[in-house]
Design a protein around this motif. Sequence first.
Motif, mmCIF file in Angstrom:
data_model
loop_
_atom_site.group_PDB
_atom_site.id
_atom_site.type_symbol
_atom_site.label_atom_id
_atom_site.label_comp_id
_atom_site.label_asym_id
_atom_site.label_seq_id
_atom_site.Cartn_x
_atom_site.Cartn_y
_atom_site.Cartn_z
ATOM 1 N N ARG A 1 65.479 96.160 25.277
ATOM 2 C CA ARG A 1 65.151 94.845 25.832
ATOM 3 C C ARG A 1 66.328 93.888 25.647
ATOM 4 O O ARG A 1 66.976 93.877 24.598
ATOM 5 N N LEU A 2 66.563 93.074 26.673
ATOM 6 C CA LEU A 2 67.580 92.032 26.636
ATOM 7 C C LEU A 2 66.885 90.679 26.743
ATOM 8 O O LEU A 2 66.122 90.446 27.678
ATOM 9 N N ARG A 3 67.130 89.800 25.763
ATOM 10 C CA ARG A 3 66.543 88.453 25.751
ATOM 11 C C ARG A 3 67.651 87.428 25.940
ATOM 12 O O ARG A 3 68.693 87.504 25.288
ATOM 13 N N PHE A 4 67.398 86.444 26.801
ATOM 14 C CA PHE A 4 68.369 85.394 27.059
ATOM 15 C C PHE A 4 67.792 84.062 26.600
ATOM 16 O O PHE A 4 66.656 83.710 26.961
ATOM 17 N N VAL A 5 68.548 83.344 25.789
ATOM 18 C CA VAL A 5 68.081 82.080 25.211
ATOM 19 C C VAL A 5 69.148 81.021 25.444
ATOM 20 O O VAL A 5 70.317 81.329 25.680
ATOM 21 N N PRO A 6 68.768 79.719 25.368
ATOM 22 C CA PRO A 6 69.748 78.657 25.622
ATOM 23 C C PRO A 6 70.854 78.626 24.564
ATOM 24 O O PRO A 6 70.588 78.742 23.369
ATOM 25 N N ALA A 7 72.088 78.459 25.014
ATOM 26 C CA ALA A 7 73.218 78.294 24.097
ATOM 27 C C ALA A 7 73.236 76.864 23.583
ATOM 28 O O ALA A 7 72.998 75.920 24.347
ATOM 29 N N PRO A 8 73.495 76.651 22.299
ATOM 30 C CA PRO A 8 73.591 75.286 21.774
ATOM 31 C C PRO A 8 74.677 74.498 22.491
ATOM 32 O O PRO A 8 75.680 75.060 22.942
ATOM 33 N N VAL A 9 74.480 73.199 22.582
ATOM 34 C CA VAL A 9 75.463 72.326 23.228
ATOM 35 C C VAL A 9 76.796 72.438 22.501
ATOM 36 O O VAL A 9 76.861 72.402 21.272
ATOM 37 N N GLY A 10 77.854 72.623 23.277
ATOM 38 C CA GLY A 10 79.190 72.679 22.695
ATOM 39 C C GLY A 10 79.603 74.046 22.193
ATOM 40 O O GLY A 10 80.702 74.192 21.655
ATOM 41 N N GLY B 1 77.490 85.563 29.463
ATOM 42 C CA GLY B 1 76.973 85.875 28.137
ATOM 43 C C GLY B 1 77.744 86.909 27.361
ATOM 44 O O GLY B 1 77.670 86.946 26.132
ATOM 45 N N ALA B 2 78.488 87.786 28.035
ATOM 46 C CA ALA B 2 79.232 88.841 27.351
ATOM 47 C C ALA B 2 80.087 89.562 28.388
ATOM 48 O O ALA B 2 79.927 89.367 29.591
ATOM 49 N N ILE C 1 71.007 87.142 23.821
ATOM 50 C CA ILE C 1 72.250 86.585 24.346
ATOM 51 C C ILE C 1 72.048 85.101 24.615
ATOM 52 O O ILE C 1 71.113 84.709 25.311
ATOM 53 N N GLU C 2 72.921 84.261 24.043
ATOM 54 C CA GLU C 2 72.891 82.824 24.301
ATOM 55 C C GLU C 2 73.683 82.527 25.571
ATOM 56 O O GLU C 2 74.845 82.935 25.694
ATOM 57 N N GLY D 1 83.803 79.461 18.479
ATOM 58 C CA GLY D 1 84.010 78.824 17.198
ATOM 59 C C GLY D 1 83.898 79.773 16.022
ATOM 60 O O GLY D 1 83.588 79.361 14.901
ATOM 61 N N GLY D 2 84.144 81.072 16.257
ATOM 62 C CA GLY D 2 84.079 82.050 15.174
ATOM 63 C C GLY D 2 83.591 83.396 15.665
ATOM 64 O O GLY D 2 83.428 83.634 16.869
ATOM 65 N N ASP D 3 83.351 84.304 14.721
ATOM 66 C CA ASP D 3 82.920 85.663 15.039
ATOM 67 C C ASP D 3 81.607 85.670 15.807
ATOM 68 O O ASP D 3 80.774 84.759 15.661
ATOM 69 N N GLY D 4 81.382 86.729 16.590
ATOM 70 C CA GLY D 4 80.111 86.843 17.315
ATOM 71 C C GLY D 4 80.058 88.079 18.177
ATOM 72 O O GLY D 4 81.002 88.875 18.232
ATOM 73 N N GLY D 5 78.935 88.248 18.880
ATOM 74 C CA GLY D 5 78.771 89.366 19.793
ATOM 75 C C GLY D 5 79.617 89.172 21.033
ATOM 76 O O GLY D 5 79.729 88.060 21.561
#
Length: 259
Positions: free
Chosen positions: A199-208, A125-126, A163-164, A76-80
């Motif tokens: 360090r690499l951190r993984f977090v939940p991606a928002p719904v949708g 994630g990427a 990373i989401e 839905g737009g710019d990002g990593g």
Amino acid sequence: MPNGPRLRQVALVARDCGQVAGELRRVFGWPPPFHDPGVGQFGLTNAVFEVGDTFVEVVAPAQPDTTAGRYLERRGGDGGYMAIFQVRDLAAARRRVADLGVRVVWTADLPDIAGTHLHPADVPGAIVSLDWADPEQSWRWAGPSWTGRVPDHAPGGVTGLTIEVNDPAAAARRWAAVLGLSAAGRGPATVELPDSGQRLRFVPAPVGRGEGITEVTIAGLPVQGEGPGGTEGGSPPGTEGVGGGPWVIGGVRFAGEDR
């Protein structure tokens, strides 16, 4: 050069490469970027910034129906967009990902650098790339001044990513396996790169919302003036131009960090 893998380059994807690159230069005072004509084979334009002896890249679609364009739609737009890791033994790394059943979508093998892009469906994630360079401190992807040699450069560099993803713990295990590391870090969804202090951190991606890189931490992050703020997607009020940030540029949070 660390014995273990090192995060050497991070790429953002944007609808307007020039706008995001210009904002990065304005806020952080980075030198003019290198524009690699080679990314045209992927239907892209780009700008690669030197950040210490690591690199931040901005890419943008230059034609319809590109992987980068589809990523912009999913997020839905710019990002990593991409994380490029340097390894000492690329042959061993390639055997490892093959044993894990990870598909390879692109390779390059040059006398001084080699790259291996992995399928994002297999490493969530990427787009992850495993690369090798000789001399080890050089980095052809950053342009002629880094090809086969190491120019004078500022201190500092990229220290980590957030990373989401849909399943943080599973993603951490997968990235760790691809990198030949343990997923046991400061939490169940953290991967430490001990030899490089990253360090690499993984977090939940928002719904949708699709998966992607949402934060880059950088040691010695310079500040040239006020960061973008006050509008949707900008930096939080009160943080503009403050050392350490964060600043939101190209859909990614940039934060300073001490090594």
